[in-house]
Design an enzyme around this catalytic site. Structure first.
Site, PDB file in Angstrom:
ATOM      1  N   SER A  68       0.807  -1.219   0.000  1.00 52.58           N
ATOM      2  CA  SER A  68       0.000   0.000   0.000  1.00 52.58           C
ATOM      3  C   SER A  68       0.843   1.273   0.000  1.00 52.58           C
ATOM      4  O   SER A  68       2.033   1.260   0.334  1.00 52.58           O
ATOM      5  CB  SER A  68      -0.906   0.008   1.240  1.00 52.58           C
ATOM      6  OG  SER A  68      -1.720  -1.136   1.240  1.00 52.58           O
TER       7      SER A  68
HETATM    8  N1  SAM Z   1      -0.175  -5.550   4.133  1.00 54.97           N
HETATM    9  C1  SAM Z   1       0.517  -5.782   2.890  1.00 54.97           C
HETATM   10  C2  SAM Z   1       1.920  -5.233   2.898  1.00 54.97           C
HETATM   11  O1  SAM Z   1       2.346  -4.647   3.902  1.00 54.97           O
HETATM   12  O2  SAM Z   1       2.601  -5.424   1.901  1.00 54.97           O
HETATM   13  C3  SAM Z   1      -0.248  -5.316   1.673  1.00 54.97           C
HETATM   14  C4  SAM Z   1      -1.453  -6.106   1.461  1.00 54.97           C
HETATM   15  S1  SAM Z   1      -2.024  -6.227  -0.188  1.00 54.97           S
HETATM   16  C5  SAM Z   1      -2.774  -4.653  -0.407  1.00 54.97           C
HETATM   17  C6  SAM Z   1      -3.373  -7.361   0.115  1.00 54.97           C
HETATM   18  C7  SAM Z   1      -2.928  -8.790   0.370  1.00 54.97           C
HETATM   19  O3  SAM Z   1      -4.064  -9.516   0.853  1.00 54.97           O
HETATM   20  C8  SAM Z   1      -2.438  -9.519  -0.874  1.00 54.97           C
HETATM   21  O4  SAM Z   1      -1.169 -10.030  -0.644  1.00 54.97           O
HETATM   22  C9  SAM Z   1      -3.461 -10.628  -1.039  1.00 54.97           C
HETATM   23  O5  SAM Z   1      -2.934 -11.820  -1.569  1.00 54.97           O
HETATM   24  C10 SAM Z   1      -3.942 -10.829   0.388  1.00 54.97           C
HETATM   25  N2  SAM Z   1      -5.244 -11.504   0.555  1.00 54.97           N
HETATM   26  C11 SAM Z   1      -6.385 -11.378  -0.177  1.00 54.97           C
HETATM   27  N3  SAM Z   1      -7.342 -12.178   0.321  1.00 54.97           N
HETATM   28  C12 SAM Z   1      -6.816 -12.814   1.395  1.00 54.97           C
HETATM   29  C13 SAM Z   1      -7.309 -13.763   2.346  1.00 54.97           C
HETATM   30  N4  SAM Z   1      -8.558 -14.237   2.318  1.00 54.97           N
HETATM   31  N5  SAM Z   1      -6.485 -14.187   3.316  1.00 54.97           N
HETATM   32  C14 SAM Z   1      -5.195 -13.739   3.383  1.00 54.97           C
HETATM   33  N6  SAM Z   1      -4.670 -12.851   2.523  1.00 54.97           N
HETATM   34  C15 SAM Z   1      -5.469 -12.387   1.547  1.00 54.97           C
END
Ligand code: SAM
Length: 223
Positions: A68
């Site tokens: 983000s």
């Molecule tokens: N917090 C992260 C960072 O510091 O880099 C950025 C997060 S990114 C915007 C969103 C993440 O959520 C992605 O890596 C995606 O694969 C994950 N995601 C989506 N659905 C998910 C789920 N049900 N459980 C775990 N992770 C999930």
């Protein structure tokens, strides 16, 4: 000719950016400022993106996901009101950067769930190289939470949900807070801060519009 930016230059740019975020009031607390300085975003992206890590926009990470924008991460950390000793679950590990920042703020074990195996490995590698020892990256569907370490003081969801997943509400302590973007698939969502009162009621506050990648899982969007 080597055009790569030197580690000193990366650090200098990062420190300048953190000061700017602080002056602008996006980073509000000394604790979040210190965490940003301790774990620069350039340690959590692929080498080719490092020179852009100080720019306040999301950056690509493997598998079509993103880490983000700086202001978004700072705003969520400030809203979460983290302090030493809190039991925190993050959903959506991605690069591991936000989890590293959380760990610096709570100074205890942090649990973070990621559904894409390649990103579990990416985050673990980044965390290890950054010297973060108290973040546990759990592979799986974070819409189900992580029951073994529940209940949590804070649950921070960094992907956009169609609705609030019930298991996350159940795994929140009375007095705890859940931060979650809720709304459209890849469109705008509203960021909610949901507090579970000591009596177990939910108090919802809408912070404003955000844009996250989708939360895909049993209690999220269908992948
Ligand atoms: N917090 C992260 C960072 O510091 O880099 C950025 C997060 S990114 C915007 C969103 C993440 O959520 C992605 O890596 C995606 O694969 C994950 N995601 C989506 N659905 C998910 C789920 N049900 N459980 C775990 N992770 C999930």
């Amino acid at each position: 000719m080597d055009l790569m930016v030197s580690p000193e230059e990366l650090r200098k740019r990062w420190e300048k950016t953190v000061e700017r975020l602080f002056m602008e009031g996006i980073i509000k607390s000394e604790a979040v400022r210190r965490a940003f300085l301790r774990y620069p975003r350039y340690l959590f992206v692929e080498e080719r993106y490092r020179e852009y890590a100080h720019i306040d926009e999301p950056l690509p990470i493997p598998h079509g996901q993103t880490v983000s924008a700086l202001h978004m991460v700072a705003i969520m950390l400030e809203l979460a009101e983290l302090r030493e000793g809190l039991n925190v679950l993050e959903i959506g590990t991605g690069s591991g950067w936000n989890a590293a920042l959380i760990s610096e703020l709570v100074r205890t074990d942090v649990y973070t769930v990621e559904r894409i195996p390649e990103l579990v490995e990416f985050a673990r590698r980044n965390l290890e190289e950054a010297g973060v020892e108290n973040v546990h990256v759990i592979p799986g569907d974070g819409t189900k939470g992580f029951p073994p370490k529940a209940p949590y003081d804070r649950i921070i969801v960094t992907a956009g949900a169609p609705k609030v997943p019930e298991p996350l509400v159940e795994q929140l302590k009375p007095g705890g807070k859940l931060l979650i973007p809720v709304g459209g698939y890849h469109l705008w969502q509203d960021l909610y801060v949901i507090e579970k009162t000591p009596e177990g009621k939910l108090r919802k506050k809408r912070w404003g519009g955000v844009a996250f990648v989708p939360l895909i899982g049993e209690h999220g969007w269908r992948g």
